[in-house]
Write a protein that holds these residues in place. Sequence first.
Motif, short mmCIF file in Angstrom:
data_model
loop_
_atom_site.label_atom_id
_atom_site.label_comp_id
_atom_site.label_asym_id
_atom_site.label_seq_id
_atom_site.Cartn_x
_atom_site.Cartn_y
_atom_site.Cartn_z
N ARG A 196 10.30 -2.14 -4.72
CA ARG A 196 11.03 -2.46 -3.53
C ARG A 196 10.57 -1.65 -2.33
N ARG A 197 9.57 -0.85 -2.51
CA ARG A 197 9.08 -0.07 -1.36
C ARG A 197 8.36 -0.99 -0.39
N PRO A 198 8.66 -0.88 0.89
CA PRO A 198 8.04 -1.78 1.86
C PRO A 198 6.54 -1.57 2.00
N ASP A 199 6.05 -0.37 1.81
CA ASP A 199 4.60 -0.15 1.92
C ASP A 199 3.85 -0.83 0.79
N ILE A 200 4.41 -0.81 -0.40
CA ILE A 200 3.77 -1.48 -1.54
C ILE A 200 3.88 -2.99 -1.37
N ALA A 201 5.03 -3.47 -0.93
CA ALA A 201 5.20 -4.92 -0.73
C ALA A 201 4.23 -5.44 0.33
N ARG A 202 4.03 -4.67 1.41
CA ARG A 202 3.11 -5.07 2.46
C ARG A 202 1.68 -5.10 1.93
N ALA A 203 1.29 -4.08 1.17
CA ALA A 203 -0.06 -4.04 0.60
C ALA A 203 -0.27 -5.18 -0.39
N GLU A 204 0.75 -5.49 -1.16
CA GLU A 204 0.65 -6.59 -2.13
C GLU A 204 0.52 -7.93 -1.41
N ALA A 263 -15.52 -8.34 0.22
CA ALA A 263 -15.47 -6.94 0.64
C ALA A 263 -14.11 -6.59 1.24
N GLN A 264 -13.56 -7.49 2.04
CA GLN A 264 -12.24 -7.25 2.62
C GLN A 264 -11.17 -7.20 1.53
N ARG A 265 -11.31 -8.06 0.52
CA ARG A 265 -10.35 -8.05 -0.58
C ARG A 265 -10.43 -6.73 -1.35
N GLU A 266 -11.64 -6.25 -1.58
CA GLU A 266 -11.81 -4.98 -2.28
C GLU A 266 -11.18 -3.83 -1.48
N GLU A 267 -11.34 -3.88 -0.17
CA GLU A 267 -10.73 -2.86 0.69
C GLU A 267 -9.20 -2.91 0.58
N LEU A 268 -8.63 -4.12 0.59
CA LEU A 268 -7.19 -4.27 0.48
C LEU A 268 -6.70 -3.88 -0.91
N LEU A 269 -7.52 -4.14 -1.93
CA LEU A 269 -7.16 -3.72 -3.29
C LEU A 269 -7.10 -2.20 -3.37
N LEU A 270 -8.05 -1.53 -2.74
CA LEU A 270 -8.04 -0.07 -2.71
C LEU A 270 -6.80 0.44 -1.96
N ALA A 271 -6.45 -0.19 -0.85
CA ALA A 271 -5.26 0.21 -0.10
C ALA A 271 -4.00 -0.01 -0.93
N TYR A 272 -3.96 -1.09 -1.69
CA TYR A 272 -2.82 -1.37 -2.58
C TYR A 272 -2.70 -0.29 -3.64
N ARG A 273 -3.82 0.06 -4.25
CA ARG A 273 -3.80 1.11 -5.27
C ARG A 273 -3.39 2.45 -4.67
N GLN A 274 -3.86 2.74 -3.46
CA GLN A 274 -3.49 4.00 -2.81
C GLN A 274 -2.00 4.04 -2.49
N SER A 275 -1.43 2.91 -2.10
CA SER A 275 0.01 2.89 -1.82
C SER A 275 0.81 3.10 -3.10
N ILE A 276 0.31 2.60 -4.22
CA ILE A 276 0.99 2.83 -5.50
C ILE A 276 0.90 4.30 -5.89
N VAL A 277 -0.27 4.89 -5.73
CA VAL A 277 -0.43 6.31 -6.04
C VAL A 277 0.46 7.15 -5.13
N GLN A 278 0.54 6.79 -3.85
CA GLN A 278 1.40 7.51 -2.91
C GLN A 278 2.86 7.38 -3.32
N TRP A 314 15.96 -0.92 1.07
CA TRP A 314 15.17 -1.79 1.94
C TRP A 314 15.30 -3.25 1.55
N GLY A 315 16.04 -3.53 0.52
CA GLY A 315 16.15 -4.91 0.07
C GLY A 315 17.21 -5.66 0.85
N GLN A 316 17.35 -6.93 0.54
CA GLN A 316 18.37 -7.75 1.17
C GLN A 316 19.35 -8.17 0.10
#
Length: 188
Positions: free
Chosen positions: A1-9, A77-92, A178-180
Motif C-alpha cells: 500500500r505504499r504510494p512509492d511502490i504503487a507508482r513504481a509498479e 532499456a526504459q523498462r529495465e530502468e523502471l524495473l531497477l527503480a521498482y526494485r529500489q523502491s522495494i528495498v527502500q 494511504w488507501g481509500q
Amino acid sequence: RRPDIARAEARLQAADADLEAARAAMLPRLSLTAGLDAQGRQLHRVLDNPLYSLAAGLAAPIFDAGRLAANRDLVIAQREELLLAYRQSIVQAFSDVQTALNAVAGVQQQALAQEEELRQARKALALAEARYRAGAETQLVLLDTQRSLYQAQDLAVQLHQERLRASVALYKALGGGWGQVQGEPTKG
C-alpha cells in the motif's frame, strides 16, 4: 500500500505495455478494404494486381525495421530502468520498515528502564518524606528528591511520546494510511 511502490509498479506496467506495442509495430500489418464505385473500376484495379497491393502492406515494416528495432531496444532499456527503480523502491520500503521496527524496539527498551527509574524515584521520595517528618532530613533533601521524581516522570512522558511516534513511523513504513476506504481518501 505504499504510494512509492504503487507508482513504481504502475510505471513498470506501462513500460510492459509500451514494449508490447513496440514489438507489435515490428510485425507486418495487413488491412483489407473494399470499395466499389459506380462503374466498378476500383475492383478491377485490385484484381489486376492483387500481389502488388499485398506486398505494399507487408513491406512497410521491412523498410522501417532499423527504426522499429531501435525503438524496441529503447523501450526495453526504459523498462529495465523502471524495473531497477521498482526494485529500489522495494528495498527502500524494507529499509524503512526495519528502521521503524528498530526504533520501536529501542524506545521499548528505554521505557522499561525508565519505569524502573521512576519506581525507584517514587520509593526515594517516600523515604525522604518519612525521614523529613521524623526530623532526620532537611527540606532541601526532600525538594531535591521531589525534583528527581519529576524529572523521571517527565522523561517517562517523553518516552511515551517517542513510542507513539515510532509506532506511527512503523505504520507509515508499512504503507498504512494511504488507501481509500469506501471511495473516500483516508488521512495518514
